[in-house]
Design an enzyme around this catalytic site. Structure first.
Site, PDB file in Angstrom:
ATOM      1  N   ASP A 122       0.845  -1.202   0.000  1.00 47.40           N
ATOM      2  CA  ASP A 122       0.000   0.000   0.000  1.00 47.40           C
ATOM      3  C   ASP A 122       0.878   1.248   0.000  1.00 47.40           C
ATOM      4  O   ASP A 122       0.377   2.372  -0.118  1.00 47.40           O
ATOM      5  CB  ASP A 122      -0.992  -0.015   1.171  1.00 47.40           C
ATOM      6  CG  ASP A 122      -0.311   0.002   2.526  1.00 47.40           C
ATOM      7  OD1 ASP A 122       0.931  -0.082   2.590  1.00 47.40           O
ATOM      8  OD2 ASP A 122      -1.049   0.100   3.538  1.00 47.40           O
ATOM      9  N   SER A 123       2.213   1.070   0.096  1.00 50.10           N
ATOM     10  CA  SER A 123       3.128   2.192  -0.113  1.00 50.10           C
ATOM     11  C   SER A 123       3.008   2.719  -1.546  1.00 50.10           C
ATOM     12  O   SER A 123       3.536   3.793  -1.853  1.00 50.10           O
ATOM     13  CB  SER A 123       4.574   1.783   0.192  1.00 50.10           C
ATOM     14  OG  SER A 123       4.914   0.576  -0.458  1.00 50.10           O
TER      15      SER A 123
ATOM     16  N   ASP B 202      -1.075  -6.331  -0.816  1.00 55.74           N
ATOM     17  CA  ASP B 202      -1.233  -5.666   0.487  1.00 55.74           C
ATOM     18  C   ASP B 202      -2.667  -5.164   0.632  1.00 55.74           C
ATOM     19  O   ASP B 202      -3.154  -4.401  -0.211  1.00 55.74           O
ATOM     20  CB  ASP B 202      -0.255  -4.479   0.531  1.00 55.74           C
ATOM     21  CG  ASP B 202       0.146  -4.104   1.932  1.00 55.74           C
ATOM     22  OD1 ASP B 202      -0.249  -4.797   2.889  1.00 55.74           O
ATOM     23  OD2 ASP B 202       0.884  -3.101   2.071  1.00 55.74           O
TER      24      ASP B 202
ATOM     25  N   LYS C 279      -1.265  -9.572   2.471  1.00 54.11           N
ATOM     26  CA  LYS C 279      -0.673  -9.080   3.724  1.00 54.11           C
ATOM     27  C   LYS C 279      -1.650  -8.127   4.376  1.00 54.11           C
ATOM     28  O   LYS C 279      -2.364  -7.390   3.677  1.00 54.11           O
ATOM     29  CB  LYS C 279       0.654  -8.353   3.453  1.00 54.11           C
ATOM     30  CG  LYS C 279       1.291  -7.761   4.709  1.00 54.11           C
ATOM     31  CD  LYS C 279       2.681  -7.196   4.470  1.00 54.11           C
ATOM     32  CE  LYS C 279       2.706  -5.758   4.007  1.00 54.11           C
ATOM     33  NZ  LYS C 279       2.034  -4.783   4.893  1.00 54.11           N
TER      34      LYS C 279
ATOM     35  N   GLU D  76       8.230  -4.289  11.390  1.00 49.95           N
ATOM     36  CA  GLU D  76       8.669  -2.980  10.875  1.00 49.95           C
ATOM     37  C   GLU D  76       9.093  -2.069  12.024  1.00 49.95           C
ATOM     38  O   GLU D  76       8.337  -1.854  12.975  1.00 49.95           O
ATOM     39  CB  GLU D  76       7.543  -2.328  10.059  1.00 49.95           C
ATOM     40  CG  GLU D  76       7.978  -0.970   9.489  1.00 49.95           C
ATOM     41  CD  GLU D  76       7.121  -0.431   8.365  1.00 49.95           C
ATOM     42  OE1 GLU D  76       6.207  -1.146   7.902  1.00 49.95           O
ATOM     43  OE2 GLU D  76       7.361   0.720   7.942  1.00 49.95           O
TER      44      GLU D  76
HETATM   45  O1  KIV Z   1       3.403  -1.130   1.730  1.00 50.29           O
HETATM   46  C1  KIV Z   1       4.561  -1.428   2.036  1.00 50.29           C
HETATM   47  O2  KIV Z   1       5.525  -1.097   1.340  1.00 50.29           O
HETATM   48  C2  KIV Z   1       4.760  -2.177   3.265  1.00 50.29           C
HETATM   49  C3  KIV Z   1       6.152  -2.504   3.690  1.00 50.29           C
HETATM   50  C4  KIV Z   1       6.892  -1.318   4.142  1.00 50.29           C
HETATM   51  C5  KIV Z   1       6.139  -3.555   4.740  1.00 50.29           C
HETATM   52  O3  KIV Z   1       3.817  -2.504   3.910  1.00 50.29           O
END
Ligand code: KIV
Length: 272
Positions: A51-52, A90, A120, A188
């Site tokens: 979700d980044s 995610d 995730k 994290e």
């Molecule tokens: O969305 C993402 O990039 C993440 C990682 C930093 C674990 O959740």
């Protein structure tokens, strides 16, 4: 996890084997087919369509605004480009907090519409029921505890989790996600000593994002590790390239060439 080469799909059981044999697991985020193809060819074990993407693709300030509908096309592109890596979708903020039914609905969408191999979600004890429901439906879940960016306002900012008295709660979160059936857990921004304890207590592999070396694997956001991010890069990131500089130099050269007439040259023209 190099024994998986060449080109055999990484499965969740390989994560378990890797932990048992002390072979480090390597992951990167990816949001598109071009980066996914490069990382997959380099035998990166798993690709997280994080979700980044909210920050790194859509330009939001936090990960909170990104939606399932925005992430699914990105996840489909990554899954389509990866022939070896296990691809993890995610689950964004708001797509599982309502309870196990909510969570299963979102996980099924990722599996059917994006062809990912796992999902995730964030949270330890508080997300255990959601993890259990998804796992019971046959969908592998990677858990994510410690600093969980979707809760950054509740946590009071980008703050290291599990320090001092917080260590016991973090260890409880780790056991909760393992007991709920997660196949791996992302830690994290937690102290290395606590990550080490969790890694030794858990049967499932631990994956560090700023949790130090005493874990079973490492994950970085690809735009951070490649020097292609806007804004603050966390201290735990090692930058392996400077793509921003490479692209800036290229675009300046292109603009100058067009201005001077150096581009296009005869070799770039078609004959009639
Ligand atoms: O969305 C993402 O990039 C993440 C990682 C930093 C674990 O959740």
């Amino acid at each position: 996890m190099t024994e998986q080469s060449p080109r055999k799909r990484v499965r969740t059981r390989h994560f378990q084997n890797a932990k048992e044999n002390g072979i480090p697991i390597v992951g990167l985020t990816s949001y598109d087919q071009l980066s996914a193809a490069i990382f997959d060819a380099a035998d990166i074990d798993f690709l997280l369509v994080g979700d980044s993407a909210g920050n790194n693709v859509f330009g939001n300030e936090t990960t909170l605004a990104v939606t399932v509908d925005q992430l699914i096309p990105l996840a489909r592109a990554v899954a389509g480009a990866a022939s070896r890596a296990l691809v993890v979708g995610d689950m964004p903020f708001g797509s599982y907090e309502g309870g196990p039914d909510d969570a299963l609905h979102t996980a099924v969408r990722f599996m059917k519409e994006a062809n990912v191999h796992a999902v995730k979600l964030e949270g330890g004890v508080r997300s255990a029921a959601q993890i259990r429901r998804i796992v019971d439906a046959g969908i592998p879940v990677m858990a994510h505890i410690g600093f969980t960016p979707q809760s950054e306002h509740g946590l009071g900012g980008h703050i290291i989790q599990g320090r001092g008295e917080g260590a016991e709660a973090l260890v409880a979160d780790a056991h909760a996600v393992e007991d709920a059936g997660a196949f791996a857990v992302v830690l994290e921004m937690v102290p290395s000593s606590v990550a080490k304890r969790i890694t030794s207590e858990l049967r499932i592999p631990t994956i560090s994002v700023g949790a130090g070396p005493h874990v079973d694997g490492q994950l970085l956001v690809w735009t951070d590790f490649a020097g292609f991010s806007q804004g603050r890069v966390p201290r735990f990131v090692k930058q392996y390239a400077n793509l921003t500089q490479v692209l800036t130099e290229a675009v300046n050269e292109f603009r100058a060439d067009v201005a001077s007439g150096a581009y296009p040259a005869p070799e770039h023209e078609f004959e009639g």
